[in-house]
Design a protein around this motif. Structure first.
Motif, short mmCIF file in Angstrom:
data_model
loop_
_atom_site.label_atom_id
_atom_site.label_comp_id
_atom_site.label_asym_id
_atom_site.label_seq_id
_atom_site.Cartn_x
_atom_site.Cartn_y
_atom_site.Cartn_z
N UNK B 262 -36.23 -43.10 48.80
CA UNK B 262 -35.22 -42.67 47.81
C UNK B 262 -34.36 -43.87 47.41
N UNK B 263 -34.07 -44.76 48.37
CA UNK B 263 -33.32 -45.97 48.03
C UNK B 263 -34.06 -46.81 47.00
N UNK B 264 -35.35 -47.02 47.24
CA UNK B 264 -36.17 -47.74 46.26
C UNK B 264 -36.17 -47.01 44.91
N UNK B 265 -36.38 -45.71 44.97
CA UNK B 265 -36.54 -44.94 43.74
C UNK B 265 -35.24 -44.88 42.94
N UNK B 266 -34.12 -44.74 43.63
CA UNK B 266 -32.85 -44.67 42.91
C UNK B 266 -32.54 -45.99 42.23
N UNK B 267 -32.90 -47.10 42.88
CA UNK B 267 -32.74 -48.40 42.22
C UNK B 267 -33.46 -48.36 40.87
N UNK B 268 -34.71 -47.92 40.87
CA UNK B 268 -35.47 -47.87 39.62
C UNK B 268 -34.87 -46.88 38.62
N UNK B 269 -34.46 -45.73 39.13
CA UNK B 269 -33.93 -44.69 38.22
C UNK B 269 -32.60 -45.11 37.59
N UNK B 270 -31.83 -45.92 38.32
CA UNK B 270 -30.47 -46.20 37.87
C UNK B 270 -30.33 -47.47 37.04
N UNK B 271 -31.44 -48.11 36.74
CA UNK B 271 -31.37 -49.29 35.88
C UNK B 271 -30.96 -48.85 34.47
N UNK B 272 -30.11 -49.65 33.85
CA UNK B 272 -29.64 -49.42 32.47
C UNK B 272 -30.80 -48.93 31.60
N UNK B 273 -30.63 -47.75 30.99
CA UNK B 273 -31.73 -47.15 30.22
C UNK B 273 -32.17 -48.07 29.08
N UNK B 274 -31.28 -48.91 28.60
CA UNK B 274 -31.63 -49.83 27.53
C UNK B 274 -32.65 -50.89 27.95
N UNK B 275 -32.84 -51.06 29.25
CA UNK B 275 -33.81 -52.05 29.73
C UNK B 275 -35.20 -51.45 29.93
N UNK B 276 -35.35 -50.16 29.68
CA UNK B 276 -36.63 -49.51 29.95
C UNK B 276 -37.76 -50.21 29.20
N UNK B 277 -38.89 -50.35 29.87
CA UNK B 277 -40.08 -51.00 29.30
C UNK B 277 -39.80 -52.40 28.78
N UNK B 278 -38.85 -53.09 29.43
CA UNK B 278 -38.67 -54.53 29.24
C UNK B 278 -38.79 -55.17 30.63
N UNK B 279 -38.82 -56.50 30.71
CA UNK B 279 -38.91 -57.13 32.04
C UNK B 279 -37.66 -56.89 32.87
N UNK B 280 -36.60 -56.38 32.27
CA UNK B 280 -35.39 -56.07 33.04
C UNK B 280 -35.43 -54.66 33.60
N UNK B 281 -36.44 -53.90 33.26
CA UNK B 281 -36.49 -52.48 33.60
C UNK B 281 -37.04 -52.17 34.98
N UNK B 282 -37.15 -53.17 35.84
CA UNK B 282 -37.56 -52.92 37.23
C UNK B 282 -36.64 -53.68 38.17
N UNK B 283 -36.66 -53.27 39.42
CA UNK B 283 -35.93 -54.00 40.45
C UNK B 283 -36.30 -55.47 40.39
N UNK B 284 -35.32 -56.35 40.64
CA UNK B 284 -35.50 -57.76 40.32
C UNK B 284 -36.35 -58.52 41.34
N UNK B 285 -36.39 -58.04 42.58
CA UNK B 285 -37.20 -58.73 43.60
C UNK B 285 -37.44 -57.78 44.75
N UNK B 286 -38.38 -58.18 45.62
CA UNK B 286 -38.65 -57.36 46.80
C UNK B 286 -37.43 -57.32 47.71
N UNK B 287 -36.74 -58.46 47.83
CA UNK B 287 -35.58 -58.51 48.72
C UNK B 287 -34.47 -57.58 48.25
N UNK B 288 -34.15 -57.63 46.97
CA UNK B 288 -33.09 -56.75 46.46
C UNK B 288 -33.55 -55.30 46.55
N UNK B 289 -34.84 -55.06 46.28
CA UNK B 289 -35.35 -53.69 46.41
C UNK B 289 -35.16 -53.18 47.84
#
Lengths: 495, 495
Positions: B262-289
């Motif tokens: 859920x921690x991983x998933x919420x990171x993905x769900x909570x990214x700014x909707x404006x970044x969807x389907x851009x390179x900013x639309x995913x968690x930035x690294x494995x460490x931050x994830x």
């Protein structure tokens, strides 16, 4: 051993990837209808559009033309020749449709589907008419681009049923319609048998649906059954999934939808494994596909012998189901009622629904019928063929989604499938005379083995009419289906 | 309004399709691990390979280079600059790896994964060693191609954690290792608290897992929870699904795996909707994830306050669970045991597992450690750090799948995530001093809101260390994590 650097080998390697990607796109649709979170709809639209763009680019890639040209005149196997025929047809078709027309059709039909759903909910055909006119205009343009001066409707029809012509279908339907109208009139004057009553919980229906699927030899190690709003079959080869639905007061809806989709799915599962991820690795046409779903559902599933087995199974699983003999159960399964909805129609009235749509959609495409006059034309024709009047548009010309998504030329393949099923059932009964003894035990293998051997395994190897002709030893006609329906319902209704 | 015909607009439109296709490929993996019929495995391999081929072609398309060059020096927004940075990095990386090396890696790691599974089942490292050597050779070649004369291990590491270096990690781990070894020694001399006992049916565990997911504000309208062999999170934006697993004698496995995912998933769900389907639309690294999954799982999920709430909920749902106070439950959740498996390790020992792998894999990549000597090196190091001996390879160097699939440089991101989680938890507690009062009621929103606002919403906007630095107001160090662990386990074990 195939050489890997010939144009044919390169073409088939390229095609294999395209087929694999098409399977992925299909799986995405399955996901959307079964397990997708509802909040994912917009994002899914982008994902589907990206897949479609990839597939379109591959299907119109000029290298296909070069490879195909290089393969002309080469000596190839029967299967490779069939593959080349399919690839050539699809390539020529894709190249004929201007990219902006394809994009506009995708856009307009997406909008139209939403407007259709709203109009149907509001019983308001006028609200749907403008966007339907636009869909028809675009499909006319597409048909003209494809027909190259030939018949526009045939060009559309050939997308679903290669080789079929409206003239041919018209003659076939002209033979069927008076006999079905006549029979329908006689049957509807008779008293109706009772339906089921009892307790049919959704989970128990799904468990029973699995039992039916296994009885028809659906391979669940290469498939699965889920619930969805509309029953459908999805995928080819080693991953062919079906969906069904449950209504607590109407278990037949679930059970016969399941058998129908199992027919589609078994066709896909039983294609020669060597054809996987080639153009031969899918059912060859909508008509042949429907012949498999309908023969499973009707000639086998709704037969006196097999319904006897279902009756025993249902009483074991559901207790009292409100009918007290296998014969009464058989009558309930095959009850003919005054109803308006094609998808729920009995075997007798079903094809009258299709013929009505066929004639109206031809007139819409030719321009002889204006969209503004569609509702009136529908209701008039319905009353003529069915003997009772359509009370509202949601039970009439707004009932089917097809036209909103641009499916013109698709409806007649349903009846063609029924006609093919009639021919196949006749040939099957000649080859397997003791079929009913097995069906009465819930064993369908003599029939499903025959269908696999004579129809299903060939996939796209033969053209649609050819595969039926080979299986039956004669060209298909409507006569076997008509005789089957007349015999069955005359018997059921003491005519 | 963005112009549609600039190189930037064209690049971003192209990238959007690529991102959408990557989501499709991810969904296909989800399908494979959850709902795919088992007979579909080979066909699925073809489908995945076709998707990968499409994605690879798009990621190395020379037009990307042209668009990127045309965008150089242009004045763009902070977000567009970050997008260009990601696209440039990925493009340069993809172009550096020879196509035949990528293909060979895909082929060999696919084989190696199967051989690893067999070797693990047979406790036979020697059977796995030859293919592992080959994987390492290929990854060395890849690292050399990427490093261009620089450090090969860093080049591999940067794939998972852009900007991180082995030297930096080495210094951080040098600080952590003695303190954790020392603490582990003291804790393992103490008596161990009792574990749970009771009746924990799989279905009830899944229902409880849903309750936990909702307590952590996972949005189920844009996600779902299914069972799979391994827990994972999959997808970005509006379709982020997690899986978990159930073991009837160990409900904590299910519950804390769920909170982790859920921690991983919420990171993905909570990214700014404006970044969807851009390179900013995913968690930035494995460490931050991993920082998000670990802070949800550990600093929040395994806290005294929140476990008090879980204790009440579990007694309500499962009856007698074998411990008779919230404090005993808290001790059971955080029990430190002599164990061998990283994925089941407690917070104290977990990072010792990672450091062991980090040192060994660096030595494997540099060539200082031969594969033939790996098992001995592992066992020697394990006993030094953990104080007890590895009895067999399946509990030692064969326990993780990672190296078989070529994941070198991945392990340290787990500990980096723990370190980041330590920093974030410290900053969070400063900003939300009454956090425990809410956690004790099962309310995590003050924490999850803080994480969304300070970390998650940024997606790929900032570089990994930068997003943590901004959130915490200082560059990350291991100190907060160490202090947290020392305080927690000194308290739990009366040191």
């Amino acid at each position: 051993m195939t050489q890997t650097n010939t144009p044919l080998a390169e073409l088939l390697a390229y095609q294999k990837q395209t087929e694999a990607l098409a399977q992925v796109a299909g799986r995405l649709s399955w996901d959307q209808e079964t397990v997708m979170p509802r909040g994912a709809a917009d994002q899914r639209g982008e994902e589907m559009a990206a897949m479609e763009a990839v597939l379109h680019a591959r299907r119109t890639d000029p290298r296909l033309g070069e490879w195909l040209d290089a393969c002309e005149g080469a000596e190839v196997s029967e299967a490779d020749a069939a593959k080349l025929r399919h690839i050539r047809r699809d390539y020529d078709r894709s190249r004929k449709i201007p990219a902006d027309l394809a994009a506009e059709l995708a856009r307009v039909t997406s909008v139209a589907q939403g407007q259709w759903a709203e109009a149907r909910a509001a019983d308001d055909f006028a609200a749907f008419a403008p966007v339907l006119s636009r869909v028809i205009e675009l499909r006319q343009q597409e048909g003209q681009a494809l027909a190259g001066g030939g018949d526009v409707y045939d060009a559309l029809l050939n997308d679903y049923e290669p080789g079929a012509t409206a003239t041919q279908l018209e003659a076939m339907f002209a033979e069927m319609r008076p006999r079905l109208v006549d029979l329908r009139g006689k049957v509807l004057e008779k008293p109706q048998p009772a339906g089921l009553s009892g307790d049919f919980p959704a989970e128990a229906q799904m468990a029973f649906a699995r039992k039916l699927a296994l009885a028809f030899n659906y391979d669940l190690t290469r498939g699965r059954i889920d619930k969805a709003v509309h029953p459908f079959s999805s995928g080819s080869g080693h991953d062919v999934r079906i969906t069904t639905r449950t209504a607590e007061d109407d278990p037949f809806n679930c059970f016969f939808s399941t058998i129908h989709e199992v027919g589609h799915a078994c066709y896909e599962q039983n294609i020669d494994a060597g054809y996987a991820l080639t153009p031969l690795g899918q059912g060859v046409s909508m008509g042949v596909h429907e012949s498999q779903s309908r023969i499973y559902e009707n000639q086998l599933g709704r037969s006196r012998a097999f319904t006897g087995w279902i009756y025993d199974q249902m009483r074991a699983d559901f207790g009292d189901i409100g009918v007290d003999s296998a014969e009464a159960f058989y009558a309930a399964v095959n009850r003919v009622q005054k109803d308006f909805i094609r998808t729920e129609a009995d075997e007798l009235q079903y094809n009258l629904h299709v013929m009505l749509r066929f004639d109206l959609e031809r007139a819409l495409i030719s321009g002889d019928l204006k969209v503004a006059d569609l509702e009136g034309a529908w209701n008039e024709r319905f009353e003529a063929d069915f003997g009772y009047a359509v009370p509202r548009a949601s039970l009439g010309c707004l009932q089917d989604v097809h036209w909103s998504v641009g499916l013109f030329g698709y409806f007649p393949t349903y009846s063609l499938g029924n006609v093919y099923a009639g021919c196949l059932a006749q040939a099957l009964r000649v080859d397997v005379p003791d079929l009913d003894a097995e069906l009465a035990k819930g064993i369908t293998a003599p029939a499903t083995d025959w269908l696999r051997e004579n129809v299903q395994r060939h996939g796209g190897l033969y053209e649609p009419r050819e595969v039926i002709t080979r299986a039956c030893g004669a060209a298909p006609t409507a006569e076997p289906l008509l005789e089957y329906i007349e015999a069955k319902f005359s018997d059921l209704y003491d005519l």
